[in-house]
Design a protein around this motif. Structure first.
Motif, PDB file in Angstrom:
ATOM      1  N   ALA A 145      -5.856  20.786 -45.693  1.00 28.50           N
ATOM      2  CA  ALA A 145      -6.564  20.348 -46.899  1.00 28.50           C
ATOM      3  C   ALA A 145      -7.981  20.923 -46.978  1.00 28.50           C
ATOM      4  O   ALA A 145      -8.468  21.227 -48.053  1.00 28.50           O
ATOM      5  CB  ALA A 145      -6.597  18.823 -46.955  1.00 28.50           C
ATOM      6  N   VAL A 146      -8.636  21.053 -45.837  1.00 29.34           N
ATOM      7  CA  VAL A 146      -9.980  21.638 -45.786  1.00 29.34           C
ATOM      8  C   VAL A 146      -9.853  23.007 -45.126  1.00 29.34           C
ATOM      9  O   VAL A 146      -9.226  23.136 -44.071  1.00 29.34           O
ATOM     10  CB  VAL A 146     -10.947  20.737 -44.978  1.00 29.34           C
ATOM     11  CG1 VAL A 146     -12.306  21.403 -44.822  1.00 29.34           C
ATOM     12  CG2 VAL A 146     -11.088  19.371 -45.634  1.00 29.34           C
ATOM     13  N   ALA A 147     -10.446  24.011 -45.755  1.00 31.27           N
ATOM     14  CA  ALA A 147     -10.362  25.371 -45.209  1.00 31.27           C
ATOM     15  C   ALA A 147     -10.814  25.380 -43.752  1.00 31.27           C
ATOM     16  O   ALA A 147     -11.909  24.924 -43.434  1.00 31.27           O
ATOM     17  CB  ALA A 147     -11.221  26.321 -46.028  1.00 31.27           C
ATOM     18  N   PRO A 148      -9.967  25.884 -42.870  1.00 33.23           N
ATOM     19  CA  PRO A 148     -10.299  25.867 -41.441  1.00 33.23           C
ATOM     20  C   PRO A 148     -11.128  27.067 -41.004  1.00 33.23           C
ATOM     21  O   PRO A 148     -11.203  28.074 -41.699  1.00 33.23           O
ATOM     22  CB  PRO A 148      -8.920  25.929 -40.784  1.00 33.23           C
ATOM     23  CG  PRO A 148      -8.114  26.753 -41.730  1.00 33.23           C
ATOM     24  CD  PRO A 148      -8.614  26.378 -43.108  1.00 33.23           C
ATOM     25  N   LYS A 149     -11.724  26.929 -39.839  1.00 36.43           N
ATOM     26  CA  LYS A 149     -12.338  28.052 -39.136  1.00 36.43           C
ATOM     27  C   LYS A 149     -11.259  28.571 -38.190  1.00 36.43           C
ATOM     28  O   LYS A 149     -10.589  27.778 -37.526  1.00 36.43           O
ATOM     29  CB  LYS A 149     -13.554  27.609 -38.333  1.00 36.43           C
ATOM     30  CG  LYS A 149     -14.705  27.135 -39.185  1.00 36.43           C
ATOM     31  CD  LYS A 149     -15.857  26.666 -38.316  1.00 36.43           C
ATOM     32  CE  LYS A 149     -16.947  26.064 -39.176  1.00 36.43           C
ATOM     33  NZ  LYS A 149     -17.976  25.401 -38.388  1.00 36.43           N
TER      34      LYS A 149
END
Length: 143
Positions: free
Chosen positions: A54-58
């Motif tokens: 859901a949240v852009a990862p590193k």
């Protein structure tokens, strides 16, 4: 993965946990844990969670298949237990509770499998995918 391979992997992990002096019993509320983690970090219904966070990862890439040796460098420091969610072939997930510092030892003792490490407060998720990348996703905590 067939049921026999899934059972064999679970046995490998349990043996590694016991050798490290950690309870080899899965968490009792496994279905609830998986549901909470998926609702907190995953969008849609992907084959593998790491492919649809859901949240852009590193993403951290290690060319020598040593990603698991870098867990302490990528994950936020914690002395609390985290959830280790084992997912070798997207069939059944296994969930164990243990210190982050012990996870690399468990991974080292077993055949390759995809896994997720999740803070029990559901603030962050760390995964290793089948390409050997470490994928870190942190919930957006801004109001």
């Amino acid at each position: 993965m067939n049921q026999q391979n899934s059972t064999a992997l679970k046995c490998e992990i349990k043996a590694a946990l016991m050798a490290a002096g950690i309870s080899a019993k899965e968490v009792e509320n496994k279905a609830q844990v998986l549901s909470k983690v998926e609702a907190s970090f995953v969008k849609d219904r992907p084959r593998a969670w790491w492919s649809s966070l859901a949240v852009a990862p590193k993403i951290y890439t290690f060319n020598d298949n040593s990603a698991y040796l870098h867990l302490d460098e990528v994950a936020p420091p914690t002395t609390d237990d985290v959830w280790l969610i084992v997912d070798e072939d997207n069939d059944e997930k296994f969930v164990f509770s243990l210190p982050l510092s012990k996870i690399k030892n468990i991974i080292e003792e077993c055949r390759y499998f995809e896994y997720y490490i999740v803070d029990k407060n559901l603030k962050w998720l760390l995964a290793e995918n089948d390409h050997g990348d470490l994928i870190f996703s942190e919930k957006n905590l801004t109001p």
